[in-house]
Design an enzyme around this catalytic site. Structure first.
Site, short mmCIF file in Angstrom:
data_model
loop_
_atom_site.label_atom_id
_atom_site.label_comp_id
_atom_site.label_asym_id
_atom_site.label_seq_id
_atom_site.Cartn_x
_atom_site.Cartn_y
_atom_site.Cartn_z
N HIS A 75 0.85 -1.20 0.00
CA HIS A 75 0.00 0.00 0.00
C HIS A 75 0.89 1.25 0.00
CE1 HIS A 75 -4.00 1.90 1.54
NE2 HIS A 75 -3.29 2.78 0.85
N HIS A 122 1.82 4.87 -1.77
CA HIS A 122 1.54 6.00 -2.64
C HIS A 122 2.88 6.49 -3.18
CE1 HIS A 122 -2.70 6.99 -1.23
NE2 HIS A 122 -2.29 6.08 -0.34
N LYS A 167 -6.83 -0.88 -8.44
CA LYS A 167 -7.20 -0.30 -7.14
C LYS A 167 -8.49 0.49 -7.30
CE LYS A 167 -7.16 1.60 -3.05
NZ LYS A 167 -6.28 2.71 -2.73
N HIS A 207 -10.94 3.09 -5.32
CA HIS A 207 -10.84 4.05 -4.22
C HIS A 207 -12.07 4.95 -4.21
CE1 HIS A 207 -9.33 7.18 -1.57
NE2 HIS A 207 -8.23 6.48 -1.34
N HIS A 233 -10.32 0.53 -1.38
CA HIS A 233 -10.57 1.48 -0.29
C HIS A 233 -12.04 1.83 -0.46
CE1 HIS A 233 -9.55 5.62 1.66
NE2 HIS A 233 -10.86 5.57 1.46
N HIS A 256 -6.54 -1.04 4.67
CA HIS A 256 -6.85 -0.50 6.01
C HIS A 256 -8.25 -0.91 6.46
CE1 HIS A 256 -8.31 2.53 3.24
NE2 HIS A 256 -7.11 3.03 3.05
N HIS A 304 -6.74 13.79 1.92
CA HIS A 304 -7.90 13.62 1.04
C HIS A 304 -8.48 14.95 0.56
CE1 HIS A 304 -7.97 9.30 1.17
NE2 HIS A 304 -7.62 9.40 2.44
N ASP A 356 0.72 2.77 3.64
CA ASP A 356 -0.06 3.94 3.21
C ASP A 356 0.86 5.17 3.18
OD1 ASP A 356 -2.23 5.34 2.27
OD2 ASP A 356 -3.51 4.96 3.99
#
Length: 567
Positions: free
Chosen positions: A133, A135, A216, A218, A245, A271, A319, A359
């Site tokens: 995970h 980024h 993925k 999200h 996610h 998560h 976010h 993450d």
């Protein structure tokens, strides 16, 4: 001739029946088996055994190892043993007893003039960690990851773009191609996640053929049941993984709607506790499904007195939320629940949550996957005592195996790369990490990539010897020049391999296809396959497993923390 156990351990490292403390944790492991023959141990150095005609044979390159790690204590999901490890052509060639078969009995691993030695006496050897995970926000993450004991990163991103800061996607063929070219000389294995938030298959198939090893989904791009089902349909056709996610806001459905969209197909839930995102307040119940492969990210690991306070600002920043908009603040608040974070500790200890990840720079810390895992294990040892599986032995062997599997073999199995990485087994890529026991889990001594030392804790380069301060982590020769591309891999789909992607992009590193992904189930997660019935009270957020309340106190102090980072 007999010597005391203490003298033996000082010379050759601990042996069968001896116990080792892991860092400054309350975790102790006992060596289950020693491959050596007492009196025939090999050790390098002045006046020692590995010399011409003694422990070193006369044999030529094709019969001997390139490197032998001597007398190391191996901690892996399959056991805790003492052995020599032989490396050949960048892979693990043998685990057993090394030496000279012309002068010693029962030698599995031959040492010759062409063999380098790494002294593992008194040290712990583990497989390089696999973080699923990540980024990809900045390339400097690679050094942080490598020097913490990670050797494989799976994730997505294109740099500090707004989408990448929030979500782990490398979207579209152009970005995938450029990122694969960018990482071609980084000393770590890498895999990319394509954007899976779409309701029709064509764009997803393009990304898979362009190099995405997984998709993925999200919520920031959309995590509706239609998108989930579509991504899994595509994944089934191409034998790749889907990571998700889920929908924190419950806009397009509730957790049960998402679980129904899975249709009993395997999926990696990120998560899974929920602070990092997912249906509020009950995404954690996904851990109980036999088709769900659940992971945690490290900002909630373990539950401490500071965990909740740290999360709100992190979440707002990651976010793209505005603290001046009440709805944005409410969105952030809904994801942070003391009750589910506390339950997450226990679910890890029960083997319900199967994996640990970072993450990175998007609420998590890439250099702390390993230490947060062992901090969680320590906290559970202190609060819950020995696991039932460890009571007969009186040491924490089963717990140690369970926790190391969370960041090594299980993420590798989940994403279809366990045939190459994730454990210390013959035939696998020699991505290995050597630790001195007092520093286990927090500061490795040597990191090998593809059989070559890529990073190490190194002293002053101008000093007379290698140990004077300042000692800090530096790239070694395995992380330089053409050696990098020879000792790393980029993971892709088989469909991408079939397009001639390596030649098309001018890549120097080996491309390796993931495989056997769609058949993976929770029962395939090593030592972390429990599926209790989980419920979450919608008012109090209390979590029950098979009717038993899961709760624990936050830690006020942790091992592997400040005392290791004073300098």
């Amino acid at each position: 001739m007999k010597i005391s156990r203490q003298a033996y351990a000082d010379m050759y490292g601990p042996t069968t029946g001896d116990r080792i403390r892991l860092g400054d944790t309350e975790l102790w492991v006992e060596i289950e088996h020693d491959h050596t023959h007492y009196g025939e141990e090999v050790k390098f150095g002045g006046g020692k055994v590995i010399r011409d005609g003694m422990g070193q044979s006369q044999r030529c390159d094709d019969a001997v190892m390139d490197t032998v790690i001597t007398n190391a204590v191996i901690i892996d999901w399959w056991g805790i043993i003492k052995a020599d490890v032989g490396l050949k052509n960048g892979r693990i060639a043998a685990i057993g007893k090394s030496g000279n078969p012309d002068t010693q009995p029962d030698i599995d691993i031959i040492i010759g003039p062409g063999t380098e030695i790494i002294a593992g006496e008194g040290q712990i050897l583990t497989a390089g960690g696999v973080d699923t995970h990540v980024h990809y926000i900045c390339p400097q993450q690679v050094d942080e990851a490598l020097m913490s004991g990670l050797t494989t990163m799976i994730g997505g991103g294109t740099g500090p773009a707004t989408g990448s800061v929030a979500t782990t996607h490398t979207p579209g063929p152009w970005h995938l191609g450029k990122m694969m070219q960018a990482v071609d000389d980084l000393p770590i294995n890498i895999g990319f996640l394509g954007k899976g938030s779409a309701s029709t298959p064509e764009a997803l198939e393009q990304q898979i053929k362009a190099g995405a090893m997984s998709l993925k989904i999200h919520e920031d791009w959309g995590a509706a049941p239609a998108s989930i089902s579509n991504a899994l349909d595509v994944a089934d056709r191409y034998d790749i993984q889907v990571a998700i996610h889920a929908d924190s806001l419950n806009e397009s459905g509730f957790v049960q709607d998402t679980l129904e969209a899975f249709k009993d197909r395997c999926i990696h839930t990120y998560h899974t506790e929920g602070a990092g995102g997912g249906h509020a307040p009950d995404i954690i119940v996904a851990c109980a499904m036999p088709n769900v492969l659940p992971s945690s990210t490290n900002p909630t690991r373990p539950y401490t007195i500071n965990t909740v306070d740290e999360h709100l600002d992190m979440l707002m920043g990651c976010h793209h939320l505005d603290p001046n908009i009440p709805e944005d603040v409410a969105f952030a608040d809904s994801r942070i629940r003391r009750e589910t974070i506390a339950a997450e500790d226990i679910l890890h200890d029960m083997g319900v949550i199967s994996m640990m990840s970072s993450d990175s720079q998007a609420m998590g810390r890439i250099g702390e996957v390993v230490c947060r895992t062992w901090q969680t294990a320590h906290k559970m040892r202190v609060q819950r005592g020995l696991l039932p599986e460890d009571e007969a032995l009186g040491a924490d062997n089963f717990r140690a195996k369970r926790y190391i599997a969370k960041y090594t073999i299980n993420p590798a199995i989940t994403h279809g790369i366990s045939h190459e990485v994730g454990s210390i087994e013959v035939g696998k890529f020699a991505d290995l990490v050597l630790w001195k026991p007092p520093f286990f889990g927090v500061k490795p001594s040597i990191i090998l990539k593809g059989g070559m030392i890529a990073g190490a804790a190194m002293g002053d380069p101008n000093a007379a010897i290698s140990t004077p301060q300042p000692v800090h982590y530096r790239r070694m020769f395995g992380a330089l020049g053409k050696a990098v591309s020879a000792t790393r891999m980029t993971f892709v789909s088989q469909a991408a391999m079939n397009t001639g992607l390596e030649e098309k992009l001018g890549l120097k590193s080996q491309l390796v296809a993931c495989k056997n992904v769609r058949q993976v189930r929770k029962c395939d997660m090593k030592l972390n396959d429990a599926c209790p019935v989980l419920t979450v009270d919608p008012q109090t957020y209390e979590v029950h497993a098979d009717g038993v309340l899961l709760t624990c106190e936050p830690a006020t102090e942790l091992p592997l923390a400040q005392r290791y980072h004073l300098f």
